[in-house]
Motif scaffolding. Structure first.
Motif, PDB file in Angstrom:
ATOM      1  N   PRO A  93       0.812  -1.219   0.000  1.00 44.15           N
ATOM      2  CA  PRO A  93       0.000   0.000   0.000  1.00 44.15           C
ATOM      3  C   PRO A  93       0.844   1.266   0.000  1.00 44.15           C
ATOM      4  CG  PRO A  93       0.093  -0.937   2.196  1.00 44.15           C
ATOM      5  CD  PRO A  93       0.772  -1.927   1.293  1.00 44.15           C
ATOM      6  N   LEU A  94       0.238   2.357  -0.446  1.00 45.00           N
ATOM      7  CA  LEU A  94       0.847   3.676  -0.311  1.00 45.00           C
ATOM      8  C   LEU A  94       0.763   4.069   1.162  1.00 45.00           C
ATOM      9  CD1 LEU A  94       1.980   6.361  -1.435  1.00 45.00           C
ATOM     10  CD2 LEU A  94      -0.393   7.058  -1.836  1.00 45.00           C
ATOM     11  N   LEU A  95       1.904   4.141   1.837  1.00 47.12           N
ATOM     12  CA  LEU A  95       1.914   4.401   3.274  1.00 47.12           C
ATOM     13  C   LEU A  95       2.128   5.868   3.613  1.00 47.12           C
ATOM     14  CD1 LEU A  95       3.960   1.430   4.799  1.00 47.12           C
ATOM     15  CD2 LEU A  95       1.486   1.764   4.757  1.00 47.12           C
ATOM     16  N   HIS A  96       2.962   6.566   2.825  1.00 46.07           N
ATOM     17  CA  HIS A  96       3.331   7.924   3.195  1.00 46.07           C
ATOM     18  C   HIS A  96       3.326   8.844   1.975  1.00 46.07           C
ATOM     19  CE1 HIS A  96       4.787   6.317   7.029  1.00 46.07           C
ATOM     20  NE2 HIS A  96       5.508   5.455   6.357  1.00 46.07           N
ATOM     21  N   ILE A  97       3.043  10.110   2.238  1.00 49.59           N
ATOM     22  CA  ILE A  97       3.302  11.175   1.268  1.00 49.59           C
ATOM     23  C   ILE A  97       4.280  12.136   1.921  1.00 49.59           C
ATOM     24  CG2 ILE A  97       2.309  13.105  -0.001  1.00 49.59           C
ATOM     25  CD1 ILE A  97      -0.273  11.526  -0.210  1.00 49.59           C
ATOM     26  N   TRP A  98       5.358  12.424   1.218  1.00 47.91           N
ATOM     27  CA  TRP A  98       6.475  13.229   1.743  1.00 47.91           C
ATOM     28  C   TRP A  98       6.589  14.448   0.832  1.00 47.91           C
ATOM     29  CZ3 TRP A  98      12.039  13.903   0.849  1.00 47.91           C
ATOM     30  CH2 TRP A  98      12.778  14.129   2.016  1.00 47.91           C
ATOM     31  N   GLU A  99       6.310  15.645   1.370  1.00 48.22           N
ATOM     32  CA  GLU A  99       6.096  16.818   0.522  1.00 48.22           C
ATOM     33  C   GLU A  99       7.163  17.896   0.693  1.00 48.22           C
ATOM     34  OE1 GLU A  99       2.051  18.293   0.265  1.00 48.22           O
ATOM     35  OE2 GLU A  99       1.375  16.595   1.455  1.00 48.22           O
ATOM     36  N   ASP A 100       7.439  18.549  -0.419  1.00 48.73           N
ATOM     37  CA  ASP A 100       8.256  19.767  -0.474  1.00 48.73           C
ATOM     38  C   ASP A 100       9.616  19.640   0.202  1.00 48.73           C
ATOM     39  OD1 ASP A 100       6.158  21.004  -1.783  1.00 48.73           O
ATOM     40  OD2 ASP A 100       5.237  21.625   0.106  1.00 48.73           O
ATOM     41  N   PRO A 101      10.386  18.589  -0.085  1.00 51.27           N
ATOM     42  CA  PRO A 101      11.702  18.494   0.559  1.00 51.27           C
ATOM     43  C   PRO A 101      12.597  19.653   0.143  1.00 51.27           C
ATOM     44  CG  PRO A 101      11.512  16.904  -1.231  1.00 51.27           C
ATOM     45  CD  PRO A 101      10.151  17.492  -1.030  1.00 51.27           C
ATOM     46  N   SER A 102      13.347  20.180   1.107  1.00 49.32           N
ATOM     47  CA  SER A 102      14.241  21.304   0.850  1.00 49.32           C
ATOM     48  C   SER A 102      15.565  20.793   0.309  1.00 49.32           C
ATOM     49  CB  SER A 102      14.473  22.070   2.160  1.00 49.32           C
ATOM     50  OG  SER A 102      15.222  21.271   3.056  1.00 49.32           O
ATOM     51  N   SER A 103      16.467  21.712   0.052  1.00 52.86           N
ATOM     52  CA  SER A 103      17.781  21.334  -0.473  1.00 52.86           C
ATOM     53  C   SER A 103      18.585  20.554   0.553  1.00 52.86           C
ATOM     54  CB  SER A 103      18.556  22.590  -0.891  1.00 52.86           C
ATOM     55  OG  SER A 103      18.738  23.455   0.217  1.00 52.86           O
ATOM     56  N   ILE A 104      18.205  20.608   1.816  1.00 55.00           N
ATOM     57  CA  ILE A 104      18.902  19.822   2.841  1.00 55.00           C
ATOM     58  C   ILE A 104      18.053  18.627   3.267  1.00 55.00           C
ATOM     59  CG2 ILE A 104      20.301  21.717   3.695  1.00 55.00           C
ATOM     60  CD1 ILE A 104      18.311  22.051   5.993  1.00 55.00           C
ATOM     61  N   GLY A 105      17.069  18.259   2.438  1.00 57.20           N
ATOM     62  CA  GLY A 105      16.343  17.019   2.636  1.00 57.20           C
ATOM     63  C   GLY A 105      15.307  17.029   3.734  1.00 57.20           C
ATOM     64  N   THR A 106      14.860  18.199   4.169  1.00 55.66           N
ATOM     65  CA  THR A 106      13.854  18.281   5.222  1.00 55.66           C
ATOM     66  C   THR A 106      12.478  18.437   4.600  1.00 55.66           C
ATOM     67  OG1 THR A 106      15.415  19.268   6.763  1.00 55.66           O
ATOM     68  CG2 THR A 106      13.088  19.560   7.247  1.00 55.66           C
ATOM     69  N   ALA A 107      11.548  17.569   5.011  1.00 50.56           N
ATOM     70  CA  ALA A 107      10.186  17.628   4.492  1.00 50.56           C
ATOM     71  C   ALA A 107       9.314  18.427   5.444  1.00 50.56           C
ATOM     72  CB  ALA A 107       9.624  16.226   4.320  1.00 50.56           C
ATOM     73  N   PRO A 108       8.833  19.609   5.035  1.00 50.23           N
ATOM     74  CA  PRO A 108       7.962  20.373   5.922  1.00 50.23           C
ATOM     75  C   PRO A 108       6.606  19.709   6.160  1.00 50.23           C
ATOM     76  CG  PRO A 108       8.905  21.767   4.214  1.00 50.23           C
ATOM     77  CD  PRO A 108       9.174  20.346   3.818  1.00 50.23           C
ATOM     78  N   ARG A 109       6.251  18.725   5.323  1.00 46.21           N
ATOM     79  CA  ARG A 109       4.940  18.096   5.474  1.00 46.21           C
ATOM     80  C   ARG A 109       5.058  16.599   5.190  1.00 46.21           C
ATOM     81  NH1 ARG A 109      -0.435  19.622   5.525  1.00 46.21           N
ATOM     82  NH2 ARG A 109      -1.912  18.231   4.505  1.00 46.21           N
ATOM     83  N   ALA A 110       4.429  15.789   6.044  1.00 51.97           N
ATOM     84  CA  ALA A 110       4.430  14.343   5.859  1.00 51.97           C
ATOM     85  C   ALA A 110       3.069  13.794   6.241  1.00 51.97           C
ATOM     86  CB  ALA A 110       5.516  13.686   6.700  1.00 51.97           C
TER      87      ALA A 110
END
Length: 767
Positions: A545-562
């Protein structure tokens, strides 16, 4: 699965995120979809070793890191799982994938991917009292599905016992074990000395505290058998099929009364025979209904599932139930857990070993509603003997060892958690010291603890089985190096001695032990030997299954939304958890010197705006020119109130000074310091960390400092010590003071789908 075009709206990023902008790229732009990674269940490429389970030290707010080596042939990961136990109100958890520094330590200043998991997720997705809808449990959280909960076993201990004798030569091989209440019944077996089947029946009682009684002989089977299947109903023991000799099978069925309060087996009576003659079949029971599955006679494999009801010790007839999908198999692992009949693994007549799992709901009358396809076993297995290798708790099916491809034994421990809504995913550990197929028993100790016992000829090996909440964290990264070492860095924030997280560990000496050091510190890492996190790493394959959505990663790999999706065993969406990072903006103004130098000031020198050396595409930098003749020269930001944000409750004021610095001559005594002041703006102290700036190189500096308890204000102070001359210029760019990562809590949402509402969801659409 990043989308294009990239999102181009105004975005306030995390410190060091040079992609963040405070305005849109253009007026009246047509915005594209946010950059999104869809993270599926994927395939496990790193699995726990499995040397016995324990929780990390309680109420100790350390940072942790679990190293692992990227397996050969793999260069990407999608997610990780790790057991996490929430205590009190729990804490937020910042999880990062970091490279190794070459000495076995994580480089936490250069994360490859970072996801923040709010405390609410742990409190709503996991529970130690049971999964939602399992048995009589009413305390489980609404979204505590089996996919986020499992069972773990501690290390075994060794105890001596008098093995149940099934023949004149003592213990017989291949006797069928059945557990019921606090008793285990051993039926028949094989006397290897005389090459004959045995008919003896013996019971042992579980005495509590991981102790077994000696054996008590019961009425023998009327027919000597081995490789026979057996099951216990509420008032009877049923034995079906089996081999009376090494070359023959039988269809005979024997039933005896059974009292699981006293452990007394009654006299045996012959009942309606099976429709087929088989051995190496398997059985399970639900209430007064028994299920006979698979089996083989000669080269013919039984493809059917037969069902019968035991009434007053009598079986009137056998009914053919829904056939299992796939090819006919024998020696499958089968069990009833809750309201599910589960059949996993098995072998076909050519000798292929299977990893398939099928499960069917059991109706109130004991009949099967129809087979569903479940998750594959991580290690394909079949039973070495009927009823061996498999046991159950109130919510889990446990397979210990077994036989895999090439007729080789395995040491794998494989656990499948269930709920009234379905099954989760198999969790694998390498558990047995020596690969084997074995008898295995399980007895309840409390609501959340069971004892699992592996018996042998003169000893038995008990272990405790605990509920294990299992967190899944999206960390999608590609371009990794096979054979290289990486770290999963775990940093909990917002906790205290009453509200914290514990991590599930395995107690074996591993090549990569669990690392720890006090939270927010920059000192050396220690190894919590000899333990390691019970961690699994999964690839980016779009399976499951689709477990996660990982959004808008920055240039240092931080996702502001999950986002995490929660499903029942049939794939129906139960709910979802979302986390959106709150803006952690710089506390100081004018960090880039693009509007001049105000409100920056200089001590023992001058601060000016310059375009001689710039960084990050900015048009200007700040230039500190020492006056010379003083022990130090430094620039100071304005006084910054420590109440301008809302850190997580109970979190001390940890702050992160960060910036880019350029010294044309190089300087050996530089510190990006912070001065602390009380509520009356009186100086208290300075936090500093001296480093060397290389010559003519823009260098990123970042620290983590804890404010004194009486501090109400702070000032950012980049400092050259060691008596700098006027020629020891220092350029400054993007110099910020922020709260440490995770201190500003994310927005958290946990939503359960109400399928009883008048308007129900019929599907999901990605916009």
């Amino acid at each position: 699965m990043p989308t294009t075009p990239a999102w181009e709206a105004a975005r306030n990023g995390f410190p060091g995120d040079l992609d963040a902008v405070n305005h849109a790229t253009q007026i009246n732009q047509h915005l594209g979809t946010h950059a999104i990674d869809c993270v599926y269940a994927g395939n496990a490429i790193v699995t726990p070793y499995g040397g016995g389970f324990l929780w990390s030290a309680s109420a100790t707010l350390n940072d942790h890191s679990q190293p692992f080596t990227m397996p050969a042939g793999h260069t990407a990961i999608g997610r990780i799982t790790v057991p996490i136990l929430a205590t009190g109100g729990a804490a937020d958890l910042v999880v990062s994938l970091c490279p190794d520094d070459g000495s076995g330590n994580p480089v936490i200043t250069s994360p490859l991917a970072t996801t923040t998991i709010p405390a609410d997720w742990f409190l709503n997705l996991s529970t130690v009292t049971g999964v939602v809808g399992a048995g009589e449990d009413t305390t489980a959280a609404p979204l505590a599905a089996p996919s986020f909960n499992s069972t773990a076993l501690t290390n075994t201990v060794t105890k001596n016992w008098n093995v149940p004798a099934v023949g004149p030569n003592g213990a017989g091989a291949y006797s069928a074990p059945v557990t019921s209440g606090n008793y285990a019944v051993f039926l028949g077996g094989y006397d290897a000395t005389n090459a004959t089947a045995e008919s003896a029946v013996a019971t042992v009682q579980y005495l509590g505290n991981q102790n077994l009684s000696g054996p008590t002989l019961q009425p023998s089977l009327p027919q000597a058998l081995y490789f026979a299947a057996a099951a216990a109903t509420s008032g009877a023991i049923v034995v079906a099929g089996g081999q009376p000799t090494t070359t023959t099978t039988t269809a005979n069925v024997w039933v005896a009364s059974w009292n699981n309060q006293t452990g007394q087996v009654g006299a045996w009576s012959k009942q309606t025979s099976l429709p087929v003659s088989v051995g190496q079949n398997t059985m399970a029971a639900y209430g007064d209904t028994v299920y006979m599955i698979g089996g083989i006679s000669g080269s013919t494999v039984n493809p059917n599932v037969y069902t019968a009801t035991v009434s007053n010790g009598q079986i009137g007839s056998w009914t053919v139930g829904p056939p299992l999908p796939g090819p006919p198999l024998f020696a499958q692992c089968a069990a009833v857990v809750g309201n599910w009949l589960i059949v996993a693994g098995g072998q076909d007549q050519p000798g292929n070993v299977y990893a398939t799992t099928y499960y069917s709901a059991i109706n109130a009358d004991g009949m099967l509603s129809g087979w569903r396809i479940g998750p594959n076993l991580p290690v394909p297995v079949y039973q070495g003997s009927p009823q061996w290798d498999v046991t159950v708790t109130d919510t889990a099916m446990i397979i210990v060892g077994g036989v895999t491809a090439g007729a080789t034994d395995t040491s794998a421990l494989q656990i499948l958690e269930t709920s009234a809504a379905g099954v989760g995913a198999w969790q694998q550990q390498n558990y047995l010291n020596t690969p084997a197929y074995t008898q295995v028993l399980a007895f309840p100790e409390s609501d959340a603890t069971w004892t699992v016992i592996v018996p042998s000829n003169s000893q038995f090996f008990p272990a405790s089985a605990y509920k294990m909440p299992l967190a899944s964290v999206p960390l999608p990264v590609s371009g990794l190096t096979a054979g290289a070492k990486y770290h999963v860095y775990l940093h909990q924030v917002g906790g205290d001695s009453s509200n914290f997280l514990q991590f599930g560990l395995e107690g074996s000496a591993l090549p990569d032990g669990f690392l720890f050091r006090p939270v927010y510190t920059t000192g050396a890492w220690s190894t919590d030997a000899p333990t390691a996190a019970v961690m699994a790493v999964f690839d980016q394959t779009a399976t499951g299954p689709l477990l996660h959505i990982w959004e808008d990663p920055s240039s240092i790999g931080t996702a502001p939304r999950a986002t995490t999706m929660v499903y029942d065993g049939g794939g129906k969406l139960l709910g979802l958890c979302e986390a959106t990072a709150m803006s952690n903006e710089a506390l100081n103004s004018n960090p880039t010197f693009t509007s001049g130098v105000s409100p920056w000031t200089a001590t023992n020198g001058a601060i000016t705006q310059s375009n001689a050396q710039t960084h990050g595409g900015l048009p200007f930098s700040g230039l500190l020119t020492p006056a010379g003749g003083s022990a130090q020269a430094y620039a100071s930001s304005e006084l910054l109130s420590l109440e301008t944000s809302n850190p997580a409750p109970g979190t001390p004021h940890w702050l992160t000074p960060a910036g880019w610095f350029y010294s044309p001559t190089g300087w050996a005594s530089f510190s990006l310091s912070v001065n602390w002041f009380d509520a009356g703006r009186n100086y208290l102290s300075t936090s500093s960390n001296t480093v060397t700036l290389p010559a003519a190189t823009w260098t990123n500096i970042s620290n983590a400092f804890q404010a004194p308890t009486t501090a109400a204000y702070a000032s950012l102070v980049p400092t050259e010590s060691g008596s700098p001359a006027a020629s020891n210029l220092l350029y400054l760019s993007n110099v910020t003071l922020t709260y440490a990562p995770g201190v500003v809590r994310p927005l958290s949402s946990v939503t359960a789908v109400d399928y009883n509402a008048a308007s129900q969801p019929v599907g999901t659409t990605q916009l």
